[in-house]
Design a protein around this motif. Structure first.
Motif, PDB file in Angstrom:
ATOM      1  N   VAL A  13      42.497  40.154  27.103  1.00  0.00           N
ATOM      2  CA  VAL A  13      43.847  40.212  26.535  1.00  0.00           C
ATOM      3  C   VAL A  13      43.857  41.240  25.414  1.00  0.00           C
ATOM      4  O   VAL A  13      42.973  41.252  24.554  1.00  0.00           O
ATOM      5  N   GLN A  14      44.862  42.121  25.469  1.00  0.00           N
ATOM      6  CA  GLN A  14      45.028  43.131  24.420  1.00  0.00           C
ATOM      7  C   GLN A  14      46.516  43.309  24.184  1.00  0.00           C
ATOM      8  O   GLN A  14      47.266  43.641  25.107  1.00  0.00           O
ATOM      9  N   SER A  17      48.888  41.729  26.537  1.00  0.00           N
ATOM     10  CA  SER A  17      48.775  42.207  27.911  1.00  0.00           C
ATOM     11  C   SER A  17      47.414  41.792  28.455  1.00  0.00           C
ATOM     12  O   SER A  17      46.460  41.611  27.700  1.00  0.00           O
ATOM     13  N   ILE A  18      47.342  41.658  29.773  1.00  0.00           N
ATOM     14  CA  ILE A  18      46.108  41.228  30.431  1.00  0.00           C
ATOM     15  C   ILE A  18      45.642  42.321  31.378  1.00  0.00           C
ATOM     16  O   ILE A  18      46.435  42.899  32.129  1.00  0.00           O
ATOM     17  N   LEU A  19      44.345  42.592  31.353  1.00  0.00           N
ATOM     18  CA  LEU A  19      43.725  43.610  32.186  1.00  0.00           C
ATOM     19  C   LEU A  19      43.516  43.082  33.608  1.00  0.00           C
ATOM     20  O   LEU A  19      42.910  42.032  33.808  1.00  0.00           O
ATOM     21  N   THR A  53      33.065  43.442  34.549  1.00  0.00           N
ATOM     22  CA  THR A  53      34.222  44.011  33.845  1.00  0.00           C
ATOM     23  C   THR A  53      34.010  45.502  33.613  1.00  0.00           C
ATOM     24  O   THR A  53      34.907  46.312  33.869  1.00  0.00           O
ATOM     25  N   THR A  57      36.341  48.287  35.483  1.00  0.00           N
ATOM     26  CA  THR A  57      37.413  48.792  34.618  1.00  0.00           C
ATOM     27  C   THR A  57      36.982  49.868  33.638  1.00  0.00           C
ATOM     28  O   THR A  57      37.838  50.493  33.011  1.00  0.00           O
ATOM     29  N   LYS A  90      38.012  43.533  24.319  1.00  0.00           N
ATOM     30  CA  LYS A  90      37.523  44.909  24.453  1.00  0.00           C
ATOM     31  C   LYS A  90      36.811  45.318  23.178  1.00  0.00           C
ATOM     32  O   LYS A  90      37.320  45.124  22.072  1.00  0.00           O
ATOM     33  N   LEU A  95      39.300  52.998  29.886  1.00  0.00           N
ATOM     34  CA  LEU A  95      39.905  52.363  31.054  1.00  0.00           C
ATOM     35  C   LEU A  95      39.917  53.318  32.244  1.00  0.00           C
ATOM     36  O   LEU A  95      40.519  54.389  32.184  1.00  0.00           O
ATOM     37  N   LYS A 105      44.596  48.324  35.088  1.00  0.00           N
ATOM     38  CA  LYS A 105      45.593  48.548  34.038  1.00  0.00           C
ATOM     39  C   LYS A 105      45.974  47.236  33.388  1.00  0.00           C
ATOM     40  O   LYS A 105      45.731  46.157  33.943  1.00  0.00           O
ATOM     41  N   TYR A 106      46.574  47.372  32.221  1.00  0.00           N
ATOM     42  CA  TYR A 106      47.061  46.215  31.490  1.00  0.00           C
ATOM     43  C   TYR A 106      48.493  45.917  31.923  1.00  0.00           C
ATOM     44  O   TYR A 106      49.302  46.834  32.078  1.00  0.00           O
ATOM     45  N   ASP A 108      51.861  43.396  30.914  1.00  0.00           N
ATOM     46  CA  ASP A 108      52.377  42.415  29.964  1.00  0.00           C
ATOM     47  C   ASP A 108      52.681  41.117  30.723  1.00  0.00           C
ATOM     48  O   ASP A 108      52.729  41.097  31.954  1.00  0.00           O
TER      49      ASP A 108
END
Length: 134
Positions: A13-14, A17-19, A53, A57, A90, A95, A105-106, A108
């Motif tokens: 989560v960043q 948003s989630i990857l 991961t 990514t 992260k 990325l 990609k992230y 939302d």
């Protein structure tokens, strides 16, 4: 004697948003999923989550918390797999999709609700958001 296969997934989560990765291979080819994969013999689940991961990514993560263990025998059409899922943050990397991913990609949280996610990743994300109190 048959035994389940062991996999890992990571919820990164960043900024709310989630990857996610776009799966390159079946099952669920072309669907979005959490980064993850099979644990290699002699590897801890924690090391496998960090490795998968990074491989899928390009992102380096530190694992923060266990989300849960998901063991429904029907969660993967290839056969019985058990996944151990972690929350990750992260800590580096760039990325870029690689190995089993066509894209990374992230998304939302509103975008994620519109996606048809692979496996039981909708449930895993829901459980993660409860942990994060989002």
């Amino acid at each position: 004697m048959k035994t389940p296969l062991l996999t890992v997934d990571t919820v990164v989560v960043q900024n709310s948003s989630i990857l996610l990765i776009k799966r390159k291979n079946d099952p669920y080819q072309g669907s979005w999923a959490l980064p993850g994969g099979f644990v290699e013999y002699g590897e801890t689940v924690e090391d496998a989550a960090v490795r998968e991961t990074k491989e899928e990514t390009g992102i380096d993560v530190i694992l923060k918390e266990l989300v849960g263990v998901y063991s429904d025998p029907d969660r993967d059409p290839r056969g019985h797999t058990v996944t151990v899922c972690f929350l990750g943050s992260k800590i580096g990397g760039m990325l870029k999709s690689a190995t089993d991913a066509d894209d990374a990609k992230y998304f939302d949280l509103n975008e994620i609700k519109t996606l048809d996610l692979a496996f039981d990743h909708e449930r895993i994300i829901h459980d993660s958001l409860k942990l994060l109190k989002i």
